[in-house]
Design a protein around this motif. Structure first.
Motif, PDB file in Angstrom:
ATOM      1  N   GLY A  55       0.951  -1.169   0.066  1.00 41.83           N
ATOM      2  CA  GLY A  55      -0.102  -0.101   0.059  1.00 41.83           C
ATOM      3  C   GLY A  55       0.814   1.125   0.028  1.00 41.83           C
ATOM      4  N   PRO A  56       0.335   2.351   0.021  1.00 41.73           N
ATOM      5  CA  PRO A  56       1.144   3.489  -0.090  1.00 41.73           C
ATOM      6  C   PRO A  56       1.386   4.001   1.471  1.00 41.73           C
ATOM      7  CG  PRO A  56      -1.230   4.144   0.055  1.00 41.73           C
ATOM      8  CD  PRO A  56      -1.189   2.524   0.205  1.00 41.73           C
ATOM      9  N   GLY A  57       3.028   4.530   1.216  1.00 40.31           N
ATOM     10  CA  GLY A  57       3.515   4.886   2.509  1.00 40.31           C
ATOM     11  C   GLY A  57       4.853   5.498   2.499  1.00 40.31           C
ATOM     12  N   PHE A  58       5.313   6.009   3.147  1.00 38.83           N
ATOM     13  CA  PHE A  58       6.801   6.439   3.127  1.00 38.83           C
ATOM     14  C   PHE A  58       7.137   6.488   4.641  1.00 38.83           C
ATOM     15  CE2 PHE A  58       3.923  10.087   3.380  1.00 38.83           C
ATOM     16  CZ  PHE A  58       4.370  10.798   4.176  1.00 38.83           C
ATOM     17  N   CYS A  59       8.868   6.829   4.790  1.00 40.71           N
ATOM     18  CA  CYS A  59       9.103   7.033   5.989  1.00 40.71           C
ATOM     19  C   CYS A  59       9.607   8.356   6.365  1.00 40.71           C
ATOM     20  CB  CYS A  59      10.501   6.059   5.997  1.00 40.71           C
ATOM     21  SG  CYS A  59      10.155   4.359   5.539  1.00 40.71           S
ATOM     22  N   LEU A  60       9.768   8.670   7.583  1.00 42.69           N
ATOM     23  CA  LEU A  60      10.170  10.029   7.899  1.00 42.69           C
ATOM     24  C   LEU A  60      11.309   9.749   8.906  1.00 42.69           C
ATOM     25  CD1 LEU A  60       7.189  12.071   8.476  1.00 42.69           C
ATOM     26  CD2 LEU A  60       8.725  12.429   6.502  1.00 42.69           C
ATOM     27  N   TRP A  61      12.482   9.945   8.783  1.00 36.95           N
ATOM     28  CA  TRP A  61      13.549   9.768   9.881  1.00 36.95           C
ATOM     29  C   TRP A  61      14.159  11.042  10.553  1.00 36.95           C
ATOM     30  CZ3 TRP A  61      14.302   7.919   4.650  1.00 36.95           C
ATOM     31  CH2 TRP A  61      13.809   6.518   4.290  1.00 36.95           C
ATOM     32  N   LEU A  62      14.103  11.043  11.853  1.00 34.31           N
ATOM     33  CA  LEU A  62      14.450  12.007  12.660  1.00 34.31           C
ATOM     34  C   LEU A  62      15.659  11.700  13.646  1.00 34.31           C
ATOM     35  CD1 LEU A  62      11.415  12.088  12.054  1.00 34.31           C
ATOM     36  CD2 LEU A  62      11.243  13.708  14.053  1.00 34.31           C
ATOM     37  N   ASN A  63      16.464  12.741  13.873  1.00 35.51           N
ATOM     38  CA  ASN A  63      17.626  12.421  15.039  1.00 35.51           C
ATOM     39  C   ASN A  63      16.880  12.351  16.256  1.00 35.51           C
ATOM     40  OD1 ASN A  63      17.184  15.089  16.240  1.00 35.51           O
ATOM     41  ND2 ASN A  63      18.614  15.908  14.640  1.00 35.51           N
ATOM     42  N   ASP A  64      17.657  11.891  17.122  1.00 36.00           N
ATOM     43  CA  ASP A  64      17.244  11.765  18.321  1.00 36.00           C
ATOM     44  C   ASP A  64      16.510  12.649  19.012  1.00 36.00           C
ATOM     45  OD1 ASP A  64      17.999   8.925  18.311  1.00 36.00           O
ATOM     46  OD2 ASP A  64      19.660   8.944  19.628  1.00 36.00           O
ATOM     47  N   PHE A  67      13.145  13.327  17.245  1.00 32.89           N
ATOM     48  CA  PHE A  67      12.392  12.186  17.578  1.00 32.89           C
ATOM     49  C   PHE A  67      11.612  12.379  19.018  1.00 32.89           C
ATOM     50  CE2 PHE A  67      11.558   7.800  18.855  1.00 32.89           C
ATOM     51  CZ  PHE A  67      10.461   7.553  17.407  1.00 32.89           C
ATOM     52  N   ARG A  68      12.419  12.637  19.980  1.00 30.38           N
ATOM     53  CA  ARG A  68      11.786  12.819  21.239  1.00 30.38           C
ATOM     54  C   ARG A  68      10.570  13.867  21.404  1.00 30.38           C
ATOM     55  NH1 ARG A  68      17.517  11.707  22.825  1.00 30.38           N
ATOM     56  NH2 ARG A  68      17.494  14.162  23.063  1.00 30.38           N
ATOM     57  N   GLU A  69      11.183  14.899  20.717  1.00 29.69           N
ATOM     58  CA  GLU A  69      10.232  16.090  20.876  1.00 29.69           C
ATOM     59  C   GLU A  69       8.990  16.041  20.124  1.00 29.69           C
ATOM     60  OE1 GLU A  69      10.694  20.860  21.035  1.00 29.69           O
ATOM     61  OE2 GLU A  69      12.625  19.689  20.752  1.00 29.69           O
ATOM     62  N   TYR A  70       9.155  15.659  18.893  1.00 36.39           N
ATOM     63  CA  TYR A  70       8.078  15.691  17.801  1.00 36.39           C
ATOM     64  C   TYR A  70       7.532  14.262  17.190  1.00 36.39           C
ATOM     65  CZ  TYR A  70       9.551  20.368  17.622  1.00 36.39           C
ATOM     66  OH  TYR A  70       9.890  21.725  18.023  1.00 36.39           O
ATOM     67  N   GLY A  71       8.175  13.176  17.812  1.00 35.10           N
ATOM     68  CA  GLY A  71       7.812  11.846  17.235  1.00 35.10           C
ATOM     69  C   GLY A  71       6.409  11.371  17.057  1.00 35.10           C
ATOM     70  N   SER A 104      13.381   7.202  14.435  1.00 34.89           N
ATOM     71  CA  SER A 104      14.906   7.788  14.657  1.00 34.89           C
ATOM     72  C   SER A 104      15.437   7.138  13.792  1.00 34.89           C
ATOM     73  CB  SER A 104      15.076   7.673  16.179  1.00 34.89           C
ATOM     74  OG  SER A 104      15.274   6.182  16.450  1.00 34.89           O
ATOM     75  N   ILE A 105      16.589   7.904  13.331  1.00 36.27           N
ATOM     76  CA  ILE A 105      17.676   7.480  12.673  1.00 36.27           C
ATOM     77  C   ILE A 105      18.462   6.481  13.187  1.00 36.27           C
ATOM     78  CG2 ILE A 105      19.770   8.015  11.315  1.00 36.27           C
ATOM     79  CD1 ILE A 105      18.686  10.964  10.822  1.00 36.27           C
ATOM     80  N   LYS A 106      18.895   6.670  14.306  1.00 31.62           N
ATOM     81  CA  LYS A 106      19.383   5.613  15.160  1.00 31.62           C
ATOM     82  C   LYS A 106      18.572   4.319  15.365  1.00 31.62           C
ATOM     83  CE  LYS A 106      21.760   5.145  19.731  1.00 31.62           C
ATOM     84  NZ  LYS A 106      22.203   5.606  20.926  1.00 31.62           N
TER      85      LYS A 106
END
Length: 312
Positions: A55-64, A67-71, A104-106
Motif C-alpha cells: 500500500g501507500p506509505g513512506f518513512c520520516l527519519w528524525l535524529n534523537d 524524535f523525542r520532541e516531535y515523534g 529515529s535515525i538511530k
C-alpha cells in the motif's frame, strides 16, 4: 504502478503538504523516503506482490532530539493521512505498519545493524550478511537536507572493506562447490531427493552471493535474489538464465551447475582473484582465502561467511 512510484506519489500528494502546513520548521531537519523491507523497496514488486502488506506509505527519519520532541505528534499526523491513493488502500494491520511511518535515525539503522550501529572494524562488517545491508540501503531517499540519515547510508553503500569482501567471496565459492558440484550429484546417485533439494538450495544461495560480491552489490533476501541477480552487470545476464533452469533430478541440472561454475571461475581469473585452473569452485575459494592479507580473517575457517556460522 510500482510500489516505489506509489509511495513517492503518496508523499507528494499528501505527506509533503501535511509537513508544509503542520511542521514547516522540520522540513530542513528530517529525511524522507522509502527504504527497508518489502519487494517494492528493491524495485522487484509485481502484480502478485499486492496480495498482502502492500500500500501507500513512506518513512520520516528524525535524529534523537527531534524524535523525542516531535515523534509522537508527527506519527499521529502521519497516520491521519488518507488511507488510499489511486484506489490502493493502506493496510490497517500487519508488517506493513512497521515498515513505514516515523523513525529515529538511530533506531531505524539499529533495527538492521544492531545496537553497535555503523560497523567500524573488519569483524563487525564480517558479521553482517548481505541481506541485512541490502535492507537498509535499498529504496529511495526523497529528501535529506540535514544529511544525517544519508551520511550513514553512504558509508554502508561504499560496501564491505575489501578484505571482508574477499573472505566472504572465498567462503561462498567453497560452499557453492561443496553443495552443487559435490553433494548434489552424490545425492542424485543415492536417489536421495530431499538431500538433492537441499544441495540445490545451498548452491543457489552461495553461488548468487558470490556473484553479488563480484558486483559490489548487496544480495537481497531469498525470494528476490535471483531476479536482482539477473540485473547485475557482471554475470547477471549469463548466469541468471542457467540458474533459473535448475531442478532437483532434472536431466540437465548437473550440466547447468557446471556451466554456471565455469562462468564464475572464468570471471575470478579475469578479475585476477584466482589463478587456479578448472571450474571446481572449492579450489578457487581456497586460493582467494590463502591470499587474504588480514590475519584475523585468514585464520577463520574457509567456509565461514559470517560470525558464528560455518558450513558443515
Amino acid at each position: 504502478m510500482t510500489g516505489a512510484a506509489l509511495s513517492r506519489h503518496y508523499y507528494m500528494e499528501y505527506g509533503k503538504p501535511m509537513l508544509e502546513a503542520e511542521f514547516p520548521f522540520l522540513l530542513g531537519q528530517i529525511a524522507i523516503g522509502r527504504v527497508g523491507e518489502g519487494s517494492e523497496c528493491f524495485g522487484l514488486d509485481d502484480a502478485l506482490s499486492q496480495d498482502h502488506d502492500f500500500g501507500p506509505g513512506f518513512c520520516l527519519w528524525l535524529n534523537d532530539r527531534l524524535f523525542r520532541e516531535y515523534g509522537a505528534t508527527l506519527s499521529r499526523a502521519y497516520w491521519d493521512l488518507p488511507l488510499s491513493v489511486f484506489g490502493v488502500i493502506r493496510p490497517k494491520a500487519g508488517p506493513f505498519l512497521d515498515r513505514v511511518g516515523i523513525f529515529s535515525i538511530k533506531g531505524f539503522y539499529a533495527r538492521f545493524l544492531g545496537s553497535a550501529g555503523l560497523p567500524q572494524t573488519e569483524e563487525q562488517w564480517f558479521s553482517l550478511p548481505q541481506e541485512v545491508l541490502a535492507l537498509c540501503t535499498n529504496g529511495e531517499v526523497y529528501a535529506d537536507p540535514a544529511d544525517e540519515f544519508s551520511s550513514i547510508r553512504r558509508q554502508l553503500l561504499s560496501y564491505y572493506p575489501e578484505q571482508v569482501r574477499l573472505k566472504k567471496l572465498a567462503a561462498h565459492c567453497a560452499i557453492a562447490a561443496q553443495a552443487g558440484q559435490y553433494n548434489y550429484p552424490r545425492s542424485i546417485r543415492r536417489s536421495d531427493h530431499c538431500a538433492a533439494i537441499w544441495a540445490i538450495q545451498q548452491f543457489l544461495y552461495h553461488y548468487q552471493a558470490a556473484v553479488f560480491l563480484l558486483n559490489h552489490h548487496y544480495q537481497p533476501y531469498g525470494k528476490l535474489a535471483h531476479r536482482a541477480l539477473c540485473r547485475l552487470p557482471i554475470l547477471g545476464r549469463e548466469a541468471g538464465p542457467l540458474l533459473s533452469r535448475l531442478a532437483p533430478g532434472g536431466p540437465q541440472t548437473e550440466r547447468l551447475i557446471e556451466d554456471a561454475c565455469i562462468l564464475l571461475a572464468d570471471e575470478l581469473r579475469k578479475m585476477e582473484l584466482s589463478c587456479e585452473s578448472g571450474s571446481f569452485l572449492l579450489t578457487h575459494g581456497i586460493a582467494i582465502h590463502a591470499h587474504l592479507a588480514s590475519p584475523s580473517l585468514r585464520h577463520l575457517p574457509l567456509m565461514s561467511w559470517k560470525t558464528g556460522w560455518q558450513f558443515n
